[in-house]
Write an enzyme that holds these catalytic residues in place. Structure first.
Site, PDB file in Angstrom:
ATOM      1  N   ILE A 182     -89.759  -0.256 -43.361  1.00 54.50           N
ATOM      2  CA  ILE A 182     -90.312  -1.505 -43.880  1.00 54.50           C
ATOM      3  C   ILE A 182     -90.264  -2.541 -42.770  1.00 54.50           C
ATOM      4  CG2 ILE A 182     -90.116  -3.265 -45.672  1.00 54.50           C
ATOM      5  CD1 ILE A 182     -88.549  -1.175 -47.313  1.00 54.50           C
ATOM      6  N   ASP A 183     -91.421  -2.878 -42.238  1.00 57.00           N
ATOM      7  CA  ASP A 183     -91.505  -3.774 -41.091  1.00 57.00           C
ATOM      8  C   ASP A 183     -92.111  -5.097 -41.524  1.00 57.00           C
ATOM      9  OD1 ASP A 183     -91.672  -4.950 -38.637  1.00 57.00           O
ATOM     10  OD2 ASP A 183     -93.241  -3.655 -37.851  1.00 57.00           O
TER      11      ASP A 183
END
Length: 305
Positions: A182-183
Site C-alpha cells: 500500500i503506497d
C-alpha cells in the site's frame, strides 16, 4: 594491584549513559540530557557499593532489582505503572543485549585452545576470562551502534510489512495472486475514467498473460498497429504519467474484472481500477509484486475475511 576507582566510575557512568540513551531511543521518548545524566550518575554509584563492606547487601538480587527501579525512575520519570514497567523491562533488555554482544564478540576473537606436543590445552585464570580495557572501550560503542541500527532495521521491516496485503486479481477465468504494497505516494490515475492505477510486477506474473498482449504492452509505440489478435486486447489502456526528471511517459495497463484485497481481517472488492504493467522489478527482495493505489482502500464495501 592498584585499582583506580575514579576511572572505573567514569567508565561506568559513560556506559550507563549510553544504555539509558538507547533505551530512550527505542521507547521513542525525548529524554533530556540532564535526566539521562542523572540516571547514569545514580547507576554509576553502584560501583562504589562493591568497594564498601558495609554496603555489601546492595549486591543481593532483590536490592539490584529495587535499585534498577530507582535508575529508571530518575531517568524517565513516572506517569503510570504500565509505561514505567515497559521502560524498566526495556532497560534490562538493552543491558542484556549490549552485554551479550560484548561477551559474544570477546569469545569470537578469543582463542581458548592451543595444541602443545599433540595435546589440546585450554587457558584459564580460575576467575573467568578477563576482558581488556581496550576491548571494552572500543567494543562497547561498536556493539551499541550495531544494536541500535539492528533494532531500527527490525522496526522499519515491521512497519513495511504492516503495509502489505494479499491481492487477488481476476481477468476472465484467470486469477492472479500477489502480495501488494500500500503506497500512499502512488497517485496515478487514468485521466479519462478517473480509475486508480495499481502496478503489477510482470517479471513475476508475466506467465499469466497471453504472449500477444505482452508483446503489445512492451511496444507501446506500436500499440495502434495491427497484429495478432488477443482475447484481452479490448482490455488494454494507455495511461500517461510523469516521473521525476521525465515528462510524457506512457504506461500500458489492463482493465481487470475485479481486484480483491485482504487486509487486517477484512476483504475489499474493487472493480473500478486499472493494472499498470511494469516490466521492471518493483521489489529487489521480492517482498511484494504489486503496488496498490491508496484510493483502492476507500469507498468500497468491506466484508470479514
Amino acid at each position: 594491584m592498584a585499582v583506580y576507582l575514579d576511572v572505573i566510575w567514569l567508565l561506568n557512568f559513560c556506559f550507563d549513559y549510553m544504555l539509558l540513551a538507547l533505551t530512550g531511543i527505542l521507547l521513542k521518548k525525548h529524554v533530556k540530557k540532564r535526566r539521562l545524566a542523572t540516571g547514569a550518575l545514580v547507576a554509576s554509584f553502584y560501583v562504589l557499593f562493591l568497594f564498601v563492606p558495609s554496603l555489601s547487601f546492595m549486591t543481593l538480587p532483590l536490592m539490584k532489582l529495587l535499585y534498577s527501579f530507582v535508575i529508571v525512575f530518575m531517568t524517565f520519570g513516572f506517569t503510570r505503572f504500565r509505561s514505567f514497567f515497559q521502560c524498566w523491562l526495556l532497560f534490562y533488555f538493552v543491558t542484556f543485549m549490549i552485554g551479550g554482544g560484548m561477551m559474544g564478540a570477546h569469545y569470537f576473537f578469543q582463542q581458548d585452545m592451543t595444541v602443545v606436543n599433540g595435546a589440546i590445552a585450554t587457558k584459564s585464570t580460575g576467575f573467568g576470562d578477563p576482558i581488556s580495557w581496550a576491548f571494552v572501550l572500543i567494543g562497547f560503542p561498536v556493539v551499541w551502534l550495531f544494536s541500535k541500527r539492528r533494532v531500527e532495521k527490525l522496526e522499519t521491516t515491521r512497519i513495511h510489512f504492516d503495509q502489505l496485503a494479499n491481492v487477488s486479481i481476476r481477468i476472465d477465468e484467470v486469477t492472479i495472486s500477489a502480495i501488494g504494497l500500500i503506497d500512499s505516494g502512488n497517485q496515478l490515475q487514468d485521466p479519462l475514467s478517473g480509475s486508480p492505477v495499481m502496478i503489477l510486477d510482470m517479471t513475476v506474473h508475466e506467465s499469466n498473460f497471453p504472449p500477444a498482449l505482452i508483446e503489445k504492452a512492451k511496444n507501446i509505440t506500436d500499440f495502434q498497429e495491427e497484429g495478432e489478435g488477443d482475447r484481452w486486447e479490448h482490455r488494454l489502456r494507455i495511461v500517461p504519467f510523469r516521473a521525476v526528471g521525465q515528462d510524457h511517459q506512457f504506461l500500458c495497463a489492463v482493465k481487470p474484472d475485479e481486484v480483491m484485497i485482504s487486509l487486517e481481517g477484512r476483504s475489499l472488492t474493487v472493480k473500478k481500477v486499472l493494472i499498470g504493467l511494469s516490466f521492471h522489478s518493483i521489489s529487489g527482495e521480492k517482498d511484494y509484486s504489486c503496488i496498490l493505489h491508496p484510493k483502492m482502500l476507500t469507498g468500497h464495501k468491506a466484508t470479514a475475511s
